[in-house]
Design a protein around this motif. Sequence first.
Motif, short mmCIF file in Angstrom:
data_model
loop_
_atom_site.label_atom_id
_atom_site.label_comp_id
_atom_site.label_asym_id
_atom_site.label_seq_id
_atom_site.Cartn_x
_atom_site.Cartn_y
_atom_site.Cartn_z
N HIS A 205 0.82 -1.21 0.00
CA HIS A 205 0.00 0.00 0.00
C HIS A 205 0.86 1.26 0.00
O HIS A 205 0.58 2.22 -0.72
CB HIS A 205 -0.92 -0.01 1.22
N LEU A 206 1.90 1.27 0.83
CA LEU A 206 2.75 2.47 0.88
C LEU A 206 3.51 2.66 -0.42
O LEU A 206 3.76 3.81 -0.84
CB LEU A 206 3.73 2.35 2.06
N SER A 207 3.91 1.57 -1.06
CA SER A 207 4.60 1.71 -2.35
C SER A 207 3.67 2.32 -3.39
O SER A 207 4.07 3.21 -4.15
CB SER A 207 5.09 0.34 -2.83
N ALA A 208 2.41 1.86 -3.42
CA ALA A 208 1.45 2.44 -4.36
C ALA A 208 1.21 3.91 -4.06
O ALA A 208 1.11 4.74 -4.98
CB ALA A 208 0.14 1.66 -4.29
N ILE A 209 1.11 4.25 -2.78
CA ILE A 209 0.91 5.65 -2.40
C ILE A 209 2.09 6.50 -2.86
O ILE A 209 1.93 7.61 -3.41
CB ILE A 209 0.71 5.76 -0.87
N LEU A 229 -4.96 10.58 -6.71
CA LEU A 229 -5.45 10.76 -5.35
C LEU A 229 -6.47 9.69 -4.98
O LEU A 229 -6.54 9.26 -3.81
CB LEU A 229 -6.06 12.16 -5.21
N ALA A 230 -7.27 9.24 -5.94
CA ALA A 230 -8.22 8.17 -5.67
C ALA A 230 -7.50 6.88 -5.30
O ALA A 230 -7.89 6.16 -4.36
CB ALA A 230 -9.13 7.97 -6.87
N VAL A 231 -6.43 6.58 -6.06
CA VAL A 231 -5.65 5.37 -5.75
C VAL A 231 -4.96 5.52 -4.40
O VAL A 231 -4.90 4.57 -3.60
CB VAL A 231 -4.62 5.12 -6.86
N ILE A 232 -4.45 6.73 -4.13
CA ILE A 232 -3.80 6.97 -2.83
C ILE A 232 -4.79 6.76 -1.69
O ILE A 232 -4.48 6.12 -0.67
CB ILE A 232 -3.19 8.38 -2.80
N ARG A 233 -5.99 7.30 -1.85
CA ARG A 233 -6.99 7.14 -0.80
C ARG A 233 -7.36 5.67 -0.60
O ARG A 233 -7.47 5.18 0.53
CB ARG A 233 -8.24 7.96 -1.13
N GLU A 234 -7.56 4.95 -1.69
CA GLU A 234 -7.93 3.54 -1.59
C GLU A 234 -6.85 2.73 -0.87
O GLU A 234 -7.15 1.92 0.02
CB GLU A 234 -8.16 2.97 -2.99
N ASN A 235 -5.59 2.97 -1.23
CA ASN A 235 -4.50 2.25 -0.57
C ASN A 235 -4.34 2.67 0.88
O ASN A 235 -3.99 1.85 1.74
CB ASN A 235 -3.19 2.47 -1.33
N SER A 236 -4.60 3.95 1.18
CA SER A 236 -4.52 4.41 2.57
C SER A 236 -5.58 3.72 3.42
O SER A 236 -5.30 3.25 4.53
CB SER A 236 -4.69 5.93 2.62
N VAL A 237 -6.81 3.65 2.91
CA VAL A 237 -7.89 2.99 3.66
C VAL A 237 -7.59 1.52 3.86
O VAL A 237 -7.75 0.98 4.96
CB VAL A 237 -9.23 3.20 2.92
N GLU A 238 -7.15 0.86 2.77
CA GLU A 238 -6.85 -0.56 2.90
C GLU A 238 -5.66 -0.79 3.84
O GLU A 238 -5.66 -1.74 4.64
CB GLU A 238 -6.55 -1.14 1.52
N VAL A 303 3.18 -14.11 -3.06
CA VAL A 303 2.64 -13.44 -4.26
C VAL A 303 2.45 -11.96 -3.98
O VAL A 303 2.76 -11.10 -4.83
CB VAL A 303 1.32 -14.10 -4.68
N GLN A 304 1.94 -11.61 -2.81
CA GLN A 304 1.72 -10.21 -2.44
C GLN A 304 3.02 -9.43 -2.47
O GLN A 304 3.10 -8.32 -3.04
CB GLN A 304 1.08 -10.15 -1.05
N GLU A 305 4.09 -9.99 -1.88
CA GLU A 305 5.36 -9.30 -1.86
C GLU A 305 5.97 -9.23 -3.26
O GLU A 305 6.59 -8.22 -3.64
CB GLU A 305 6.33 -10.00 -0.90
N SER A 306 5.77 -10.26 -4.06
CA SER A 306 6.29 -10.23 -5.44
C SER A 306 5.62 -9.15 -6.26
O SER A 306 6.27 -8.45 -7.05
CB SER A 306 6.08 -11.60 -6.08
N LEU A 307 4.30 -8.98 -6.09
CA LEU A 307 3.60 -7.91 -6.81
C LEU A 307 4.04 -6.53 -6.32
O LEU A 307 4.13 -5.58 -7.11
CB LEU A 307 2.09 -8.09 -6.63
N THR A 308 4.30 -6.42 -5.01
CA THR A 308 4.79 -5.15 -4.48
C THR A 308 6.15 -4.81 -5.10
O THR A 308 6.40 -3.66 -5.50
CB THR A 308 4.91 -5.21 -2.95
#
Length: 390
Positions: A205-209, A229-238, A303-308
Amino acid sequence: MALAALRPHRDDVRIAVGGLLGGVLLWTLGMRPREPAEAFVLWRASWAPLVPLAVTAACELLRRTRPRTGLLLGTAALPLDTVTVGSVVTVVLYTDLMYAAVLYGSPATARRMPWITGMLTVLGGVVPAAVGRDPQWLLLGVGVGVVAFAPAATGWVVRNHRDAAEAARLRAEQTALLAEVDRTQAVTAERARMARELHDLVAGHLSAIAIHSTAALSLDDPRTTKEALAVIRENSVEGLAEMRRLIGVLRADSADRAPAAIPTLDGLAALVEGARANGLDVRLDAGQGEVPAPVGLAAYRIVQESLTNALKHAAEGPVEVRLHRRDDSLDIRVTSPYRAGDTPRAPGSGAGIAGMRERAALLGGVLEAGPESARWTVRTTLPLAEGDSA
């Protein structure tokens, strides 16, 4: 150190001085076990009993530091006491030397002395009685038993109790030490596990932000900024939701709450959708088949870490995620475009690959990561049998 080892114990000094003064007092008062006219008294000088008394009292100074030497000298002084009018204190001091030789002497001395004194007790009474045909000679054996065997046997019993108490103390210390080692290892393992969970939950999430905020700041386009900003908000909430879940697990009263859902392979589709929303072109081939919960959790996190990592480092192009279940293992393969020398779109700590390797190793699996034909490849094999017992 050597001088300290030879220095007599203060209690031994007290015993020696007290025995010497007590014997001198009895000699001064004329209290003696034999009279000068008796046949066994060969040394009739009035001061003669003081010689073996002084020797045995001096031997008391060696009762802890040199118990065997003290006993030998005391044994040499005891016959000397028998040819004088004698002193009760000399005999008492000799019994203490016998007791100390067994208690403080070597293990070999402690084992042998009760047997030797026991045999002397029997022989000292039976042989003279058989030779002299007089039952009164049995009293000699009783005397040897009182002076030698009884103190030796007492020292043996006390030594055994002391050794047993020392062994119990050492076992208790060893048990406490092992318990402390186990506690330290458990704390270390738990901290490592929570570090992996925290990294895997938050890093994506922080990488996407970071990436989308950089795009919003660098591009003067209101539409692009709004989408970022929409993507940032979504990742912040998640990310906040994931953090709350993790904090709930760590709270002391978490036992009163419903257990948090553990990610499984069923959640890979949602994970991939989130990666696509962050800008990755992800293609998923999850295959079919159930896997044990520990294996499913480890596979999801890998898989999660590989995608990050692909979000931060991959070049333009598709990211492929493939999972294949065999009879005894689960194979995971995540590939992404790779160009050497590219600058990461978001900073990293370098702990991602190490965390994935730890997850695989905990289940008895292996993980390899590195460039392969212009693509970065993460290849993992997780044994299913290890997952059942984990």
